[in-house]
Design an enzyme around this catalytic site. Structure first.
Site, PDB file in Angstrom:
ATOM      1  N   SER A 145       0.900  -1.263  -0.098  1.00  0.00           N
ATOM      2  CA  SER A 145      -0.123   0.018   0.084  1.00  0.00           C
ATOM      3  C   SER A 145       0.808   1.445   0.036  1.00  0.00           C
ATOM      4  O   SER A 145       0.469   2.427  -0.441  1.00  0.00           O
ATOM      5  CB  SER A 145      -1.033   0.089   1.122  1.00  0.00           C
ATOM      6  OG  SER A 145      -0.131   0.006   2.487  1.00  0.00           O
TER       7      SER A 145
ATOM      8  N   LYS B  19       0.933   4.502   6.952  1.00  0.00           N
ATOM      9  CA  LYS B  19       0.426   5.454   5.902  1.00  0.00           C
ATOM     10  C   LYS B  19       1.133   6.813   5.806  1.00  0.00           C
ATOM     11  O   LYS B  19       1.756   7.080   6.766  1.00  0.00           O
ATOM     12  CB  LYS B  19      -1.202   5.629   5.912  1.00  0.00           C
ATOM     13  CG  LYS B  19      -1.902   4.349   6.051  1.00  0.00           C
ATOM     14  CD  LYS B  19      -2.064   3.300   4.691  1.00  0.00           C
ATOM     15  CE  LYS B  19      -2.880   2.278   5.065  1.00  0.00           C
ATOM     16  NZ  LYS B  19      -2.734   1.508   3.475  1.00  0.00           N
TER      17      LYS B  19
END
EC number: 3.4.21.89
Length: 272
Positions: A51, A121
């Site tokens: 990701s 993230k």
């Protein structure tokens, strides 16, 4: 007069302890130091998914700064952060079963814990920011476009072919908005807007900022904040906007009143 033979015999020096007797003590000290470092300074985490490509690759080990949050530092735009699962973001994900050696290494911080539900993230918005995606992008923060050179090649900053890809949110106090660099392969804030935090991540859930890729050696690199976040992305406070709008109105009203008052005085003087 003393002679060399008259003095007392010199005590022989103490025999040094065997290395094997010292080893448990050394190991104990090393474990305590490692535990303190893990708790208060730096902890290693493994990247489990794609990701964050290409900034981070699956299998990379990153070192996370856990010290600055102790002094009140909060996540800033552009930082890559590790945070505890806010509300079932990892539901359904398989949990690896570590062996005893891996458990010990994770306990002292040399390996990530399999029991901890952590994600990694990039911070895009902080408290007060308005973050939005229209069409394929660019991603905007407080109306200003980001030049996201770190986004995975071939991806667009915003997505139009899935639910959650188009949005406009304002980050509440004590929260952050996060997104993965591999935009078309990241279940980030965009796709959790129906959870209890509406997709935002509580600052209290943030473990720390990832500062360096430490393993493998061929991937060693620091993780700086991208240049696009150097521009002034501050959100104008509502009070400041109101004041800016009120100032011209006040001057216009004052000028009108002065003009009207000046006409009455002149006319009155002439009539008298």
């Amino acid at each position: 007069m003393d002679t060399p033979g008259d003095g007392e015999a010199e005590e022989p020096g103490k025999k040094p302890r065997s290395f094997w007797k010292e080893l448990p003590l050394l190991i104990g000290i090393a474990l305590v130091l490692a535990l303190l470092i893990k708790t208060f300074l730096v902890q290693a985490f493994s990247i489990p998914s794609d990701s964050m490509q290409n900034t981070l690759q699956q299998g990379d080990r990153v070192l996370v700064d856990k010290l600055t949050p102790w002094f009140g530092s909060e996540p800033e735009r552009g930082e890559v952060v590790v945070f505890n699962d806010p509300d079932g973001w990892l539901a359904g994900e398989p949990t690896p079963q570590p062996n005893p050696v891996q458990r010990v290494l994770s306990w002292i911080g040399l390996m990530p814990s399999a029991e901890e539900k952590d994600l990694i993230k990039r911070v895009v918005g902080v408290a007060g920011d308005t973050v939005e995606c229209n069409g394929t992008g660019p991603l905007k923060v407080n109306g200003k476009a980001l030049d996201e050179s770190y986004v995975y090649p071939g991806n667009t900053p915003c997505t139009v072919d899935d639910q959650g890809g188009q949005f406009k949110v304002t980050v509440p106090e004590g929260k952050i908005w996060v997104m993965g660099d591999h935009r078309q392969n990241s279940l980030d804030s965009r796709y959790h807007q129906s959870d209890k935090n509406e997709g935002f991540v509580p600052v209290d859930n943030v473990v720390g900022r990832a500062i360096v890729i430490a393993w493998p050696p061929t991937r060693w690199a620091t993780l700086p904040v991208p240049d696009t976040f150097d521009q002034d992305l501050s959100a104008a406070a509502p009070g400041a906007l109101g004041l800016a709008g009120a100032v011209p109105l006040v001057f216009w009203r004052r000028r009108r009143l002065l003009t009207a008052a000046g006409g009455r005085v002149s006319g009155s003087g002439t009539a008298g």
